[in-house]
Design a protein around this motif. Structure first.
Motif, PDB file in Angstrom:
ATOM      1  N   UNK A 122       0.766  -1.124   0.048  1.00  0.00           N
ATOM      2  CA  UNK A 122       0.410   0.187   0.229  1.00  0.00           C
ATOM      3  C   UNK A 122       1.198   1.266  -0.400  1.00  0.00           C
ATOM      4  N   UNK A 123       0.885   2.228  -0.783  1.00  0.00           N
ATOM      5  CA  UNK A 123       1.613   3.126  -1.193  1.00  0.00           C
ATOM      6  C   UNK A 123       0.682   3.972  -0.396  1.00  0.00           C
ATOM      7  N   UNK A 124       1.762   4.824   0.677  1.00  0.00           N
ATOM      8  CA  UNK A 124       1.160   6.062   1.238  1.00  0.00           C
ATOM      9  C   UNK A 124       0.298   7.148   0.074  1.00  0.00           C
ATOM     10  N   UNK A 125      -0.711   7.650   0.318  1.00  0.00           N
ATOM     11  CA  UNK A 125      -2.062   8.937  -0.148  1.00  0.00           C
ATOM     12  C   UNK A 125      -0.614   9.605  -0.014  1.00  0.00           C
ATOM     13  N   UNK A 126      -0.189  10.034  -1.092  1.00  0.00           N
ATOM     14  CA  UNK A 126       0.417  11.306  -1.278  1.00  0.00           C
ATOM     15  C   UNK A 126      -0.297  12.935  -0.777  1.00  0.00           C
ATOM     16  N   UNK A 127       0.036  13.919  -0.026  1.00  0.00           N
ATOM     17  CA  UNK A 127      -0.548  14.903   0.477  1.00  0.00           C
ATOM     18  C   UNK A 127      -0.167  15.725  -0.263  1.00  0.00           C
ATOM     19  N   UNK A 128      -1.301  17.056  -0.153  1.00  0.00           N
ATOM     20  CA  UNK A 128      -1.093  18.981  -0.782  1.00  0.00           C
ATOM     21  C   UNK A 128      -0.440  19.394   0.517  1.00  0.00           C
ATOM     22  N   UNK A 129       0.088  20.264  -0.350  1.00  0.00           N
ATOM     23  CA  UNK A 129       0.503  21.211   0.638  1.00  0.00           C
ATOM     24  C   UNK A 129      -0.516  22.989   0.857  1.00  0.00           C
ATOM     25  N   UNK A 130      -1.321  23.140   1.104  1.00  0.00           N
ATOM     26  CA  UNK A 130      -1.993  24.209   0.564  1.00  0.00           C
ATOM     27  C   UNK A 130      -1.264  25.462   2.634  1.00  0.00           C
ATOM     28  N   UNK A 131      -0.704  26.047   1.447  1.00  0.00           N
ATOM     29  CA  UNK A 131      -0.157  27.487   2.125  1.00  0.00           C
ATOM     30  C   UNK A 131      -0.908  28.558   2.204  1.00  0.00           C
ATOM     31  N   UNK A 132      -0.541  29.913   3.030  1.00  0.00           N
ATOM     32  CA  UNK A 132      -1.408  30.454   3.705  1.00  0.00           C
ATOM     33  C   UNK A 132      -1.523  31.627   2.195  1.00  0.00           C
ATOM     34  N   UNK A 133      -3.491  31.933   2.341  1.00  0.00           N
ATOM     35  CA  UNK A 133      -3.895  32.572   0.930  1.00  0.00           C
ATOM     36  C   UNK A 133      -4.257  31.435   0.055  1.00  0.00           C
ATOM     37  N   UNK A 134      -4.224  30.374   0.148  1.00  0.00           N
ATOM     38  CA  UNK A 134      -4.529  29.495  -0.874  1.00  0.00           C
ATOM     39  C   UNK A 134      -5.538  28.501  -0.493  1.00  0.00           C
ATOM     40  N   UNK A 135      -6.021  27.808  -1.556  1.00  0.00           N
ATOM     41  CA  UNK A 135      -6.766  26.883  -1.686  1.00  0.00           C
ATOM     42  C   UNK A 135      -6.773  25.400  -2.884  1.00  0.00           C
ATOM     43  N   UNK A 136      -7.253  24.419  -2.192  1.00  0.00           N
ATOM     44  CA  UNK A 136      -6.785  22.705  -3.124  1.00  0.00           C
ATOM     45  C   UNK A 136      -7.504  22.162  -2.668  1.00  0.00           C
ATOM     46  N   UNK A 137      -7.407  20.606  -3.563  1.00  0.00           N
ATOM     47  CA  UNK A 137      -8.109  19.815  -3.296  1.00  0.00           C
ATOM     48  C   UNK A 137      -8.034  18.793  -3.963  1.00  0.00           C
ATOM     49  N   UNK A 138      -8.112  17.638  -2.752  1.00  0.00           N
ATOM     50  CA  UNK A 138      -7.829  16.498  -3.075  1.00  0.00           C
ATOM     51  C   UNK A 138      -8.804  15.275  -2.906  1.00  0.00           C
ATOM     52  N   UNK A 139      -8.833  13.855  -3.929  1.00  0.00           N
ATOM     53  CA  UNK A 139      -9.204  12.921  -3.756  1.00  0.00           C
ATOM     54  C   UNK A 139      -9.559  12.666  -2.544  1.00  0.00           C
TER      55      UNK A 139
END
Length: 189
Positions: free
Chosen positions: A46-63
């Protein structure tokens, strides 16, 4: 064909090891040992799910199944929207605008645009609750003219923040929780 491939793989591993130096010898030996061992069926690791980094003032999305990391939450608030399909939309709201990123009074609209018409399960607000006045989501600190009275929180207002976020996202107040969690990285699984 298979016999040729079986003899070529260890030779290729040794050649690559010579290019990589002494550290590569162990890799070549491991490759040779793997060729000599019988094949055994096993479940894929099982590969660890890759995280995303959301820094100040940003918007992001993950599945679904992927975490969000909000680094260095000191005077900020994070807003994580849990979608019904298991995905997440996140925002890292900053008290003061980071150049090129969203201001606090525009970040919820960016989150709402990202959500679109997808159903929302819950909204989690975390961070420096005591540093935030609920109005910062409708009028950023830097939007006040010089000399104007900027509202300053006199006490933590989690209910006011929950109402402001619910209104900004067009969600019922009951879906929004607020937690005072400043001073560090946040990981939302």
């Amino acid at each position: 064909m298979a016999a040729t491939r079986n003899r070529a793989i260890p030779a290729l591993a040794v050649a690559l090891a010579l290019q990589a130096g002494v550290a590569g010898v162990a890799t070549a030996q491991a490759a040779q040992a793997a060729q000599a061992a019988p094949a055994v069926a096993s479940a894929p690791a099982a590969a660890p799910a890759a995280a995303i980094r959301i820094t100040e003032g940003q918007v992001g999305e993950v599945g679904p199944g992927r975490p969000i990391v909000y680094p260095a939450v000191t005077s900020c608030l994070t807003v994580t929207v849990r979608l019904a399909d298991g995905g997440k939309v996140g925002a890292h709201a900053s008290l003061f605008q980071v150049p090129g990123e969203y201001r606090s009074d525009r970040i919820l609209a960016a989150v709402q645009q990202r959500i679109g018409t997808r159903p929302v399960r819950a909204v989690e607000v975390r961070g420096a609750v005591g540093a935030w006045h609920p109005s910062y989501f409708t009028r950023a600190i830097e939007s006040y003219p010089e000399g104007a009275q900027v509202p300053v929180p006199t006490a933590p207002d989690p209910d006011g923040l929950a109402r402001a976020v619910a209104d900004g996202l067009g969600q019922p107040r009951g879906k929004v929780t607020v937690q005072d969690l400043p001073d560090g990285d946040q990981t939302v699984e």
